[in-house]
Design a protein around this motif. Structure first.
Motif, PDB file in Angstrom:
ATOM      1  N   SER A 161     -43.321  54.632  89.843  1.00  0.00           N
ATOM      2  CA  SER A 161     -43.327  53.470  88.990  1.00  0.00           C
ATOM      3  C   SER A 161     -44.690  53.783  88.310  1.00  0.00           C
ATOM      4  O   SER A 161     -45.537  54.487  88.747  1.00  0.00           O
ATOM      5  CB  SER A 161     -43.327  52.209  89.664  1.00  0.00           C
ATOM      6  OG  SER A 161     -44.572  52.063  90.640  1.00  0.00           O
ATOM      7  N   GLN A 162     -45.014  52.931  87.213  1.00  0.00           N
ATOM      8  CA  GLN A 162     -46.250  53.008  86.549  1.00  0.00           C
ATOM      9  C   GLN A 162     -47.397  52.802  87.356  1.00  0.00           C
ATOM     10  O   GLN A 162     -48.577  53.172  87.299  1.00  0.00           O
ATOM     11  CB  GLN A 162     -46.064  52.248  85.156  1.00  0.00           C
ATOM     12  CG  GLN A 162     -47.455  52.394  84.522  1.00  0.00           C
ATOM     13  CD  GLN A 162     -47.299  51.526  83.060  1.00  0.00           C
ATOM     14  OE1 GLN A 162     -46.103  51.606  82.358  1.00  0.00           O
ATOM     15  NE2 GLN A 162     -48.487  51.261  82.325  1.00  0.00           N
ATOM     16  N   ARG A 163     -47.165  51.750  87.879  1.00  0.00           N
ATOM     17  CA  ARG A 163     -48.359  51.275  89.183  1.00  0.00           C
ATOM     18  C   ARG A 163     -48.683  52.220  89.982  1.00  0.00           C
ATOM     19  O   ARG A 163     -49.850  52.298  90.419  1.00  0.00           O
ATOM     20  CB  ARG A 163     -47.615  49.833  89.787  1.00  0.00           C
ATOM     21  CG  ARG A 163     -48.935  49.281  90.356  1.00  0.00           C
ATOM     22  CD  ARG A 163     -48.304  48.116  91.142  1.00  0.00           C
ATOM     23  NE  ARG A 163     -49.568  47.189  92.203  1.00  0.00           N
ATOM     24  CZ  ARG A 163     -49.816  47.689  93.351  1.00  0.00           C
ATOM     25  NH1 ARG A 163     -49.107  48.638  94.005  1.00  0.00           N
ATOM     26  NH2 ARG A 163     -50.740  47.100  93.874  1.00  0.00           N
TER      27      ARG A 163
ATOM     28  N   THR B 288     -50.231  55.110  88.516  1.00  0.00           N
ATOM     29  CA  THR B 288     -51.846  54.692  88.287  1.00  0.00           C
ATOM     30  C   THR B 288     -52.688  54.691  89.449  1.00  0.00           C
ATOM     31  O   THR B 288     -53.716  55.253  89.283  1.00  0.00           O
ATOM     32  CB  THR B 288     -51.659  53.186  87.410  1.00  0.00           C
ATOM     33  OG1 THR B 288     -51.163  53.315  86.411  1.00  0.00           O
ATOM     34  CG2 THR B 288     -53.218  52.688  87.354  1.00  0.00           C
ATOM     35  N   LEU B 289     -52.183  54.125  90.629  1.00  0.00           N
ATOM     36  CA  LEU B 289     -52.587  54.047  91.806  1.00  0.00           C
ATOM     37  C   LEU B 289     -53.290  55.640  92.242  1.00  0.00           C
ATOM     38  O   LEU B 289     -54.239  55.877  92.897  1.00  0.00           O
ATOM     39  CB  LEU B 289     -52.251  53.161  92.863  1.00  0.00           C
ATOM     40  CG  LEU B 289     -52.071  51.736  92.533  1.00  0.00           C
ATOM     41  CD1 LEU B 289     -51.298  51.065  93.761  1.00  0.00           C
ATOM     42  CD2 LEU B 289     -53.559  51.302  92.948  1.00  0.00           C
TER      43      LEU B 289
END
Length: 110
Positions: free
Chosen positions: A38-40, A43-44
């Protein structure tokens, strides 16, 4: 030590390191190249790898700004054992699949 192993051994970090070993990439390029992330989570993962010194984020001033991610020298050194783990996985995938199948069959018999 356990926190470092958790960080560098998670599936998203391993995949990011493998992809960045070939050279710097943009966020969306990484996202398209990693099925299921996922994008999240990406990013993390990138932030965590950056905070640990494995990944460098580069912003090139333009409109819109061009942001890319690449491995630092420390990240390049991490890619050596990660590449070895990938090679081991490929070399043993048939044996692992067979073991899983045997396990599932024996669990179904119980």
């Amino acid at each position: 030590m356990a926190d470092i192993l958790r960080r560098v051994g998670d599936k998203w970090s391993v995949l990011v390191v493998v992809l960045l070993e070939l050279g710097p990439r943009r966020f969306n390029d990484l996202k398209r190249s990693i099925p299921g992330v996922s994008q999240r989570m990406l990013t993390l993962t990138l932030r965590n790898l950056e905070s640990d010194g494995f990944v460098e984020r580069t912003v090139t001033p333009s409109i819109p700004p061009h942001v890319s991610y690449g491995l630092t020298d420390l990240g390049q050194s991490l890619s050596v054992p990660v590449r070895a783990l990938c090679a081991w996985s490929l070399a043993n995938i048939d044996a692992i699949d067979a073991a899983r199948e045997r396990f599932e069959l024996s669990a179904a018999d119980k």
